[in-house]
Design a protein around this motif. Structure first.
Motif, PDB file in Angstrom:
ATOM      1  N   GLY A  19      10.261   5.993  14.112  1.00 54.35           N
ATOM      2  CA  GLY A  19       9.885   4.595  14.272  1.00 54.35           C
ATOM      3  C   GLY A  19       8.401   4.372  14.500  1.00 54.35           C
ATOM      4  O   GLY A  19       7.770   3.587  13.780  1.00 54.35           O
ATOM      5  N   PRO A  20       7.769   5.021  15.506  1.00 55.61           N
ATOM      6  CA  PRO A  20       6.326   4.810  15.712  1.00 55.61           C
ATOM      7  C   PRO A  20       5.491   5.203  14.497  1.00 55.61           C
ATOM      8  O   PRO A  20       4.500   4.545  14.165  1.00 55.61           O
ATOM      9  CB  PRO A  20       6.019   5.702  16.920  1.00 55.61           C
ATOM     10  CG  PRO A  20       7.327   5.880  17.617  1.00 55.61           C
ATOM     11  CD  PRO A  20       8.361   5.881  16.535  1.00 55.61           C
ATOM     12  N   VAL A  21       5.900   6.274  13.825  1.00 51.93           N
ATOM     13  CA  VAL A  21       5.170   6.709  12.638  1.00 51.93           C
ATOM     14  C   VAL A  21       5.337   5.686  11.510  1.00 51.93           C
ATOM     15  O   VAL A  21       4.373   5.388  10.783  1.00 51.93           O
ATOM     16  CB  VAL A  21       5.651   8.099  12.187  1.00 51.93           C
ATOM     17  CG1 VAL A  21       4.989   8.503  10.869  1.00 51.93           C
ATOM     18  CG2 VAL A  21       5.351   9.139  13.265  1.00 51.93           C
ATOM     19  N   ALA A  22       6.535   5.125  11.369  1.00 50.80           N
ATOM     20  CA  ALA A  22       6.789   4.154  10.298  1.00 50.80           C
ATOM     21  C   ALA A  22       5.917   2.912  10.474  1.00 50.80           C
ATOM     22  O   ALA A  22       5.343   2.402   9.499  1.00 50.80           O
ATOM     23  CB  ALA A  22       8.269   3.766  10.282  1.00 50.80           C
ATOM     24  N   GLY A  23       5.796   2.407  11.688  1.00 54.91           N
ATOM     25  CA  GLY A  23       4.958   1.235  11.912  1.00 54.91           C
ATOM     26  C   GLY A  23       3.492   1.516  11.633  1.00 54.91           C
ATOM     27  O   GLY A  23       2.798   0.717  10.988  1.00 54.91           O
ATOM     28  N   ALA A  24       3.011   2.667  12.109  1.00 57.47           N
ATOM     29  CA  ALA A  24       1.616   3.034  11.856  1.00 57.47           C
ATOM     30  C   ALA A  24       1.374   3.282  10.373  1.00 57.47           C
ATOM     31  O   ALA A  24       0.311   2.953   9.841  1.00 57.47           O
ATOM     32  CB  ALA A  24       1.252   4.271  12.670  1.00 57.47           C
ATOM     33  N   LEU A  25       2.385   3.859   9.692  1.00 54.74           N
ATOM     34  CA  LEU A  25       2.255   4.121   8.263  1.00 54.74           C
ATOM     35  C   LEU A  25       2.136   2.815   7.478  1.00 54.74           C
ATOM     36  O   LEU A  25       1.298   2.693   6.572  1.00 54.74           O
ATOM     37  CB  LEU A  25       3.460   4.923   7.774  1.00 54.74           C
ATOM     38  CG  LEU A  25       3.561   5.157   6.265  1.00 54.74           C
ATOM     39  CD1 LEU A  25       2.364   5.956   5.768  1.00 54.74           C
ATOM     40  CD2 LEU A  25       4.866   5.889   5.930  1.00 54.74           C
ATOM     41  N   GLU A  26       2.945   1.835   7.804  1.00 55.80           N
ATOM     42  CA  GLU A  26       2.875   0.556   7.102  1.00 55.80           C
ATOM     43  C   GLU A  26       1.512  -0.106   7.281  1.00 55.80           C
ATOM     44  O   GLU A  26       0.916  -0.599   6.310  1.00 55.80           O
ATOM     45  CB  GLU A  26       3.977  -0.366   7.608  1.00 55.80           C
ATOM     46  CG  GLU A  26       3.993  -1.734   6.916  1.00 55.80           C
ATOM     47  CD  GLU A  26       5.063  -2.648   7.463  1.00 55.80           C
ATOM     48  OE1 GLU A  26       5.250  -3.747   6.890  1.00 55.80           O
ATOM     49  OE2 GLU A  26       5.721  -2.285   8.457  1.00 55.80           O
ATOM     50  N   ALA A  27       1.001  -0.125   8.522  1.00 52.19           N
ATOM     51  CA  ALA A  27      -0.291  -0.760   8.777  1.00 52.19           C
ATOM     52  C   ALA A  27      -1.422  -0.025   8.066  1.00 52.19           C
ATOM     53  O   ALA A  27      -2.306  -0.646   7.464  1.00 52.19           O
ATOM     54  CB  ALA A  27      -0.549  -0.810  10.289  1.00 52.19           C
ATOM     55  N   ALA A  28      -1.400   1.320   8.100  1.00 51.55           N
ATOM     56  CA  ALA A  28      -2.468   2.092   7.456  1.00 51.55           C
ATOM     57  C   ALA A  28      -2.421   1.934   5.942  1.00 51.55           C
ATOM     58  O   ALA A  28      -3.463   1.770   5.288  1.00 51.55           O
ATOM     59  CB  ALA A  28      -2.343   3.561   7.844  1.00 51.55           C
ATOM     60  N   ALA A  29      -1.225   1.987   5.361  1.00 51.31           N
ATOM     61  CA  ALA A  29      -1.105   1.845   3.909  1.00 51.31           C
ATOM     62  C   ALA A  29      -1.572   0.467   3.448  1.00 51.31           C
ATOM     63  O   ALA A  29      -2.224   0.337   2.401  1.00 51.31           O
ATOM     64  CB  ALA A  29       0.337   2.082   3.479  1.00 51.31           C
ATOM     65  N   THR A  30      -1.264  -0.564   4.227  1.00 45.36           N
ATOM     66  CA  THR A  30      -1.721  -1.916   3.874  1.00 45.36           C
ATOM     67  C   THR A  30      -3.240  -2.008   3.897  1.00 45.36           C
ATOM     68  O   THR A  30      -3.850  -2.573   2.992  1.00 45.36           O
ATOM     69  CB  THR A  30      -1.109  -2.944   4.839  1.00 45.36           C
ATOM     70  OG1 THR A  30       0.319  -2.875   4.758  1.00 45.36           O
ATOM     71  CG2 THR A  30      -1.560  -4.352   4.493  1.00 45.36           C
ATOM     72  N   ALA A  31      -3.865  -1.446   4.940  1.00 43.13           N
ATOM     73  CA  ALA A  31      -5.330  -1.501   5.044  1.00 43.13           C
ATOM     74  C   ALA A  31      -5.990  -0.730   3.914  1.00 43.13           C
ATOM     75  O   ALA A  31      -6.983  -1.191   3.330  1.00 43.13           O
ATOM     76  CB  ALA A  31      -5.771  -0.951   6.400  1.00 43.13           C
ATOM     77  N   VAL A  32      -5.459   0.433   3.579  1.00 41.17           N
ATOM     78  CA  VAL A  32      -6.034   1.228   2.486  1.00 41.17           C
ATOM     79  C   VAL A  32      -5.881   0.488   1.158  1.00 41.17           C
ATOM     80  O   VAL A  32      -6.799   0.452   0.330  1.00 41.17           O
ATOM     81  CB  VAL A  32      -5.368   2.612   2.435  1.00 41.17           C
ATOM     82  CG1 VAL A  32      -5.776   3.361   1.166  1.00 41.17           C
ATOM     83  CG2 VAL A  32      -5.749   3.432   3.663  1.00 41.17           C
ATOM     84  N   GLY A  33      -4.704  -0.118   0.946  1.00 39.38           N
ATOM     85  CA  GLY A  33      -4.491  -0.856  -0.295  1.00 39.38           C
ATOM     86  C   GLY A  33      -5.417  -2.055  -0.434  1.00 39.38           C
ATOM     87  O   GLY A  33      -5.922  -2.336  -1.527  1.00 39.38           O
ATOM     88  N   ARG A  34      -5.683  -2.761   0.667  1.00 40.82           N
ATOM     89  CA  ARG A  34      -6.585  -3.917   0.605  1.00 40.82           C
ATOM     90  C   ARG A  34      -8.005  -3.477   0.287  1.00 40.82           C
ATOM     91  O   ARG A  34      -8.712  -4.128  -0.487  1.00 40.82           O
ATOM     92  CB  ARG A  34      -6.539  -4.674   1.932  1.00 40.82           C
ATOM     93  CG  ARG A  34      -5.199  -5.321   2.242  1.00 40.82           C
ATOM     94  CD  ARG A  34      -5.188  -5.992   3.584  1.00 40.82           C
ATOM     95  NE  ARG A  34      -5.985  -7.209   3.589  1.00 40.82           N
ATOM     96  CZ  ARG A  34      -6.190  -7.956   4.666  1.00 40.82           C
ATOM     97  NH1 ARG A  34      -5.684  -7.577   5.837  1.00 40.82           N
ATOM     98  NH2 ARG A  34      -6.909  -9.055   4.593  1.00 40.82           N
ATOM     99  N   LEU A  35      -8.439  -2.373   0.880  1.00 36.70           N
ATOM    100  CA  LEU A  35      -9.783  -1.873   0.579  1.00 36.70           C
ATOM    101  C   LEU A  35      -9.878  -1.427  -0.871  1.00 36.70           C
ATOM    102  O   LEU A  35     -10.843  -1.754  -1.575  1.00 36.70           O
ATOM    103  CB  LEU A  35     -10.117  -0.713   1.511  1.00 36.70           C
ATOM    104  CG  LEU A  35     -11.407   0.063   1.199  1.00 36.70           C
ATOM    105  CD1 LEU A  35     -12.624  -0.858   1.254  1.00 36.70           C
ATOM    106  CD2 LEU A  35     -11.570   1.235   2.156  1.00 36.70           C
TER     107      LEU A  35
END
Length: 397
Positions: free
Chosen positions: A8-24
């Protein structure tokens, strides 16, 4: 398929990091400022990595150091502090080399780190695989710079990014101990999130400065279609620090004409001469006003303008970054509000081959500084007879 499950903690952090990388990555897709962003974000990354290794390095001082500019020092500081700063700057230069201009040995070690990431990435999300691969590499006493340089290559290889985001490495996770795999993975993903967000903020700042500079120059040009000032602004925005001869080469004009254009842009407070002019024949480098703090880190003195009053100039003390001050109302935003992305500007046509040469010259300058440091460390002469590769750049009129 069970390997695709993450806690669970990894999944939430993964979603936020992937979104930020995709926006950049998406923001970099259609902007001509990508080469300049790659240079300056790479310098920021080198400073962050040096900080994770125990060295505090300022990006503006690192940029001045890489361009061979004399650095301003505090005469009251003890010699050990000055020596510690030079050590940190040289360490950051070496880290910058891993990202921008690796030698044969570094490239081989980086490829070995990349193989380690590939081995950890089977049936796992790319960012999670990168975190676990970094942890396994470090557990085997692998090189920290090598794994940080391999992460952007691995993310592009896996299709997570289109561009090579050298600033997105998760390197800040190395500041804390790796107590357990899940804890390290979360720290890695949080570091990726911060790096991607900082990179996007830097790009938006560069685009905003470019837009403001173009608007000011367009008003000065008065709608004249033959004015080259907008093209000069485009090249300043899309390149690293720019010299007079480089601008002349890119625009296909004389050196004297390029010098007049840069003086006009300085007069319009669009560009800044970041080196400080030490007299005729001195190398002069220019950038948009965002890079003005570099000048405060060098010891070069500005030349008195012709026709000005004689005698010693009156000493005026100004706070740091005073020349970059803006109206607080312009930067006030709601907390947690995403910045509004302005519409992209269409660049004036100029020679992009010349821009590629500028970026290649910046990378070659990194190699030259590293070769110079290696010779000094071996007790050899800094500049052997007949070796002009690492010497100062040709003089500018």
């Amino acid at each position: 398929m069970a390997e695709l499950f993450v806690a669970g903690p990894v999944a939430g952090a993964l979603e936020a990091a992937a979104t930020a990388v995709g926006r950049l990555d998406a923001a970099l897709a259609d902007t001509p400022l990508r080469p300049a962003w790659a240079v300056w974000s790479g310098l920021d990354a080198a400073c962050r990595h040096a900080g994770a290794d125990g060295h505090k390095v300022d990006p503006y001082r690192l940029a001045a150091h890489l361009h061979g500019l004399p650095l301003r020092t505090d005469p009251a500081a003890p010699p050990i502090d000055r020596g510690r700063e030079i050590t940190g700057l040289n360490h950051a230069v070496g880290l910058r080399g891993w990202l921008a201009a690796p030698d044969a040995g570094q490239a081989a070690l980086r490829d070995a780190a990349l193989d380690s990431l590939r081995a950890s990435g089977r049936d796992r999300p790319a960012l999670v695989a990168a975190a676990l691969g970094m942890l396994e590499w470090l557990a085997g006493q692998g090189s920290r710079p090598a794994i940080r340089a391999a992460v952007p290559l691995y993310l592009r290889e896996r299709g997570t990014t289109i561009h090579l985001l050298a600033a997105v490495t998760g390197g800040d996770a190395l500041r804390a101990g790796a107590a357990d795999p899940d804890g390290f993975t979360v720290r890695f993903l949080e570091a990726v999130l911060r790096e991607a967000a900082d990179g996007r903020d830097l790009l938006l700042t560069m685009e905003r400065e470019w837009r403001e500079a173009r608007n000011r120059v367009d008003r000065r040009a008065g709608g004249r279609s033959n004015s080259r000032l907008p093209a000069a602004v485009d090249l300043l925005a899309a390149s690293p620090l720019l010299s007079v001869s480089a601008l002349a080469d890119a625009l296909g004009c004389s050196v004297e004409g390029a010098s007049r254009m840069l003086d006009a842009l300085v007069g319009l407070e669009v560009a800044a001469e970041v080196t400080g002019r030490a007299g005729r024949g001195a190398r002069r480098l220019y950038g948009l006003k965002r890079l003005l703090p570099i000048r405060a880190e060098t010891t070069a003195a500005r030349r008195r303008a012709r026709g000005g009053p004689r005698g010693r100039p009156r000493r005026v003390l100004t706070p740091p970054f005073a020349e970059l001050a803006t109206d607080p109302a312009e930067v006030a935003v709601r907390p947690d509000a995403d910045p509004v992305e302005p519409a992209r500007l269409a660049p004036v046509s100029f020679d992009f081959d010349a821009l590629d040469r500028l970026v290649a010259a910046a990378d070659e300058r990194t190699r030259g500084v590293r070769r110079l440091l290696d010779r000094i460390a071996r007790g050899e002469k800094p500049f052997p007879p007949g070796d002009g590769a690492d010497g100062p750049a040709p003089d500018e009129p």
